[in-house]
Design an enzyme around this catalytic site. Structure first.
Site, PDB file in Angstrom:
ATOM      1  N   LYS A   1     -10.202 -33.423  28.417  1.00  0.00           N
ATOM      2  CA  LYS A   1      -9.749 -32.975  27.098  1.00  0.00           C
ATOM      3  C   LYS A   1      -8.377 -32.304  27.156  1.00  0.00           C
ATOM      4  O   LYS A   1      -7.638 -32.324  26.168  1.00  0.00           O
ATOM      5  CB  LYS A   1     -10.794 -32.032  26.474  1.00  0.00           C
ATOM      6  CG  LYS A   1     -12.078 -32.755  26.085  1.00  0.00           C
ATOM      7  CD  LYS A   1     -13.082 -31.786  25.469  1.00  0.00           C
ATOM      8  CE  LYS A   1     -14.382 -32.497  25.101  1.00  0.00           C
ATOM      9  NZ  LYS A   1     -14.200 -33.499  24.036  1.00  0.00           N
TER      10      LYS A   1
ATOM     11  N   CYS B   1     -21.087 -40.148  27.792  1.00  0.00           N
ATOM     12  CA  CYS B   1     -20.099 -39.226  27.220  1.00  0.00           C
ATOM     13  C   CYS B   1     -18.790 -39.991  27.257  1.00  0.00           C
ATOM     14  O   CYS B   1     -18.400 -40.504  28.320  1.00  0.00           O
ATOM     15  CB  CYS B   1     -20.003 -37.938  28.029  1.00  0.00           C
ATOM     16  SG  CYS B   1     -18.607 -36.892  27.542  1.00  0.00           S
TER      17      CYS B   1
ATOM     18  N   CYS C   1     -18.611 -40.835  20.041  1.00  0.00           N
ATOM     19  CA  CYS C   1     -18.962 -39.563  20.682  1.00  0.00           C
ATOM     20  C   CYS C   1     -20.481 -39.503  20.713  1.00  0.00           C
ATOM     21  O   CYS C   1     -21.121 -39.518  19.652  1.00  0.00           O
ATOM     22  CB  CYS C   1     -18.388 -38.379  19.914  1.00  0.00           C
ATOM     23  SG  CYS C   1     -18.999 -36.771  20.509  1.00  0.00           S
ATOM     24  N   ASN C   2     -21.047 -39.447  21.906  1.00  0.00           N
ATOM     25  CA  ASN C   2     -22.501 -39.423  22.017  1.00  0.00           C
ATOM     26  C   ASN C   2     -23.099 -38.138  21.444  1.00  0.00           C
ATOM     27  O   ASN C   2     -24.057 -38.182  20.671  1.00  0.00           O
ATOM     28  CB  ASN C   2     -22.912 -39.563  23.491  1.00  0.00           C
ATOM     29  CG  ASN C   2     -22.728 -40.960  24.028  1.00  0.00           C
ATOM     30  OD1 ASN C   2     -23.638 -41.768  24.007  1.00  0.00           O
ATOM     31  ND2 ASN C   2     -21.531 -41.256  24.524  1.00  0.00           N
ATOM     32  N   THR C   3     -22.536 -36.987  21.811  1.00  0.00           N
ATOM     33  CA  THR C   3     -23.117 -35.714  21.405  1.00  0.00           C
ATOM     34  C   THR C   3     -23.125 -35.550  19.887  1.00  0.00           C
ATOM     35  O   THR C   3     -24.048 -34.963  19.327  1.00  0.00           O
ATOM     36  CB  THR C   3     -22.359 -34.544  22.064  1.00  0.00           C
ATOM     37  OG1 THR C   3     -22.252 -34.796  23.469  1.00  0.00           O
ATOM     38  CG2 THR C   3     -23.100 -33.233  21.861  1.00  0.00           C
ATOM     39  N   ALA C   4     -22.127 -36.098  19.215  1.00  0.00           N
ATOM     40  CA  ALA C   4     -22.065 -35.994  17.755  1.00  0.00           C
ATOM     41  C   ALA C   4     -23.242 -36.680  17.072  1.00  0.00           C
ATOM     42  O   ALA C   4     -23.540 -36.405  15.909  1.00  0.00           O
ATOM     43  CB  ALA C   4     -20.748 -36.573  17.243  1.00  0.00           C
TER      44      ALA C   4
ATOM     45  N   ASP D   1     -16.337 -27.739  18.508  1.00  0.00           N
ATOM     46  CA  ASP D   1     -16.861 -28.234  19.774  1.00  0.00           C
ATOM     47  C   ASP D   1     -18.365 -28.482  19.697  1.00  0.00           C
ATOM     48  O   ASP D   1     -19.143 -27.582  19.384  1.00  0.00           O
ATOM     49  CB  ASP D   1     -16.548 -27.209  20.870  1.00  0.00           C
ATOM     50  CG  ASP D   1     -16.865 -27.721  22.257  1.00  0.00           C
ATOM     51  OD1 ASP D   1     -18.062 -27.907  22.560  1.00  0.00           O
ATOM     52  OD2 ASP D   1     -15.929 -27.918  23.055  1.00  0.00           O
ATOM     53  N   ARG D   2     -18.777 -29.711  19.994  1.00  0.00           N
ATOM     54  CA  ARG D   2     -20.191 -30.083  19.890  1.00  0.00           C
ATOM     55  C   ARG D   2     -21.037 -29.427  20.965  1.00  0.00           C
ATOM     56  O   ARG D   2     -22.151 -28.980  20.719  1.00  0.00           O
ATOM     57  CB  ARG D   2     -20.342 -31.613  19.965  1.00  0.00           C
ATOM     58  CG  ARG D   2     -19.944 -32.374  18.718  1.00  0.00           C
ATOM     59  CD  ARG D   2     -18.471 -32.317  18.404  1.00  0.00           C
ATOM     60  NE  ARG D   2     -17.654 -32.840  19.512  1.00  0.00           N
ATOM     61  CZ  ARG D   2     -16.364 -32.558  19.690  1.00  0.00           C
ATOM     62  NH1 ARG D   2     -15.720 -31.756  18.856  1.00  0.00           N
ATOM     63  NH2 ARG D   2     -15.687 -33.077  20.705  1.00  0.00           N
TER      64      ARG D   2
ATOM     65  N   THR E   1     -23.564 -34.852  28.199  1.00  0.00           N
ATOM     66  CA  THR E   1     -23.600 -33.424  27.895  1.00  0.00           C
ATOM     67  C   THR E   1     -25.051 -32.939  27.879  1.00  0.00           C
ATOM     68  O   THR E   1     -25.998 -33.726  27.727  1.00  0.00           O
ATOM     69  CB  THR E   1     -22.982 -33.127  26.523  1.00  0.00           C
ATOM     70  OG1 THR E   1     -23.802 -33.731  25.505  1.00  0.00           O
ATOM     71  CG2 THR E   1     -21.558 -33.642  26.416  1.00  0.00           C
TER      72      THR E   1
END
Length: 235
Positions: A169, A199, A85-88, A50-51, A129
């Protein structure tokens, strides 16, 4: 000799967002037959750590699994790689260092699309996020275009964004959409003229409840899909 075009997709974050991105790739490409659609190889492995938890210091880093995915896509012959995926993108530089194929940056694609829009707003809200917000990618680039940025408050992230994201999710799209719509409306009430849905779970959830403000949003997943399609078409 240039490598044949083959889009690599580093997905699984989450799996529904990856499937949604594949649909966007198809719709963004003006194909008249199967053969004119984008050739791609997709790494849709949801077991990546989980990011959000990793950046909050409450979970393991996803970097080893992300690196494995990038290496696998390179071994499969990817000529370009997209990460829906933005957070990645917090690990973008580390991933780029091990990838022979260039990795397209979702923020670059989004801000290029925004800069070309006819009705560029002066105030934009960001739904993302905490990790993406803390990184400041969107805020810095929007400010450079003279755009004021509005962010969710810490309380809004806790009450609406995080539970909304995790509802998506687990497949509860209507529940997630209702929570994320509250986040969106709060930003509109504070003066945002448009929103960046930074996100990839957010647009899926808002579409599920058919929110009335879809035309007032910028969707990074869509911008990234369109950029991939452009590269395929000029190939």
């Amino acid at each position: 000799m240039a490598k044949p075009f083959l889009l690599g997709v580093l997905g699984g974050m989450g799996p529904l967002a990856t499937l949604d991105f594949q649909r966007r790739l198809l719709e963004a490409t003006p194909a008249q037959s199967d053969q004119q659609q984008i050739p791609m190889v997709v790494w849709n492995v949801p077991q990546i750590a989980d990011r959000q938890q990793a950046l909050a210091g409450t979970g393991p880093s996803p970097l080893p699994q992300l690196l494995h995915g990038i290496r696998t896509l390179n071994q499969a012959g990817a000529s370009h790689i997209a990460i829906p995926c933005n957070t990645a993108h917090h690990w973008f530089n580390a991933l780029s260092e091990v990838s022979n194929a260039p990795i397209l940056h979702i923020v670059d694609a989004t801000l290029e699309a925004l800069a070309q829009s006819d009705d560029k707003p002066s105030r934009v809200g960001i739904i993302a996020t905490k990790g993406t917000l803390d990184a400041g990618w969107y805020q810095q680039r929007l400010a450079a275009q003279g755009i004021k940025v509005l962010e969710p408050t810490a309380e809004e992230l806790t009450q609406w964004f995080v539970p909304g994201c995790y509802a998506v999710k687990r497949g509860a799209l209507a529940e997630g959409g209702a929570l994320l719509a509250r986040q969106a409306n709060a930003l509109f009430e504070r003066g945002a003229q448009k929103l960046v849905l930074a996100c990839t779970e957010v647009p899926v959830a808002l579409a599920a409840i058919n929110t009335p403000f879809q035309h007032l949003t910028y969707d990074p997943a869509q911008a990234l899909a369109e950029r991939c399609s452009q590269l395929w078409q000029i190939n």
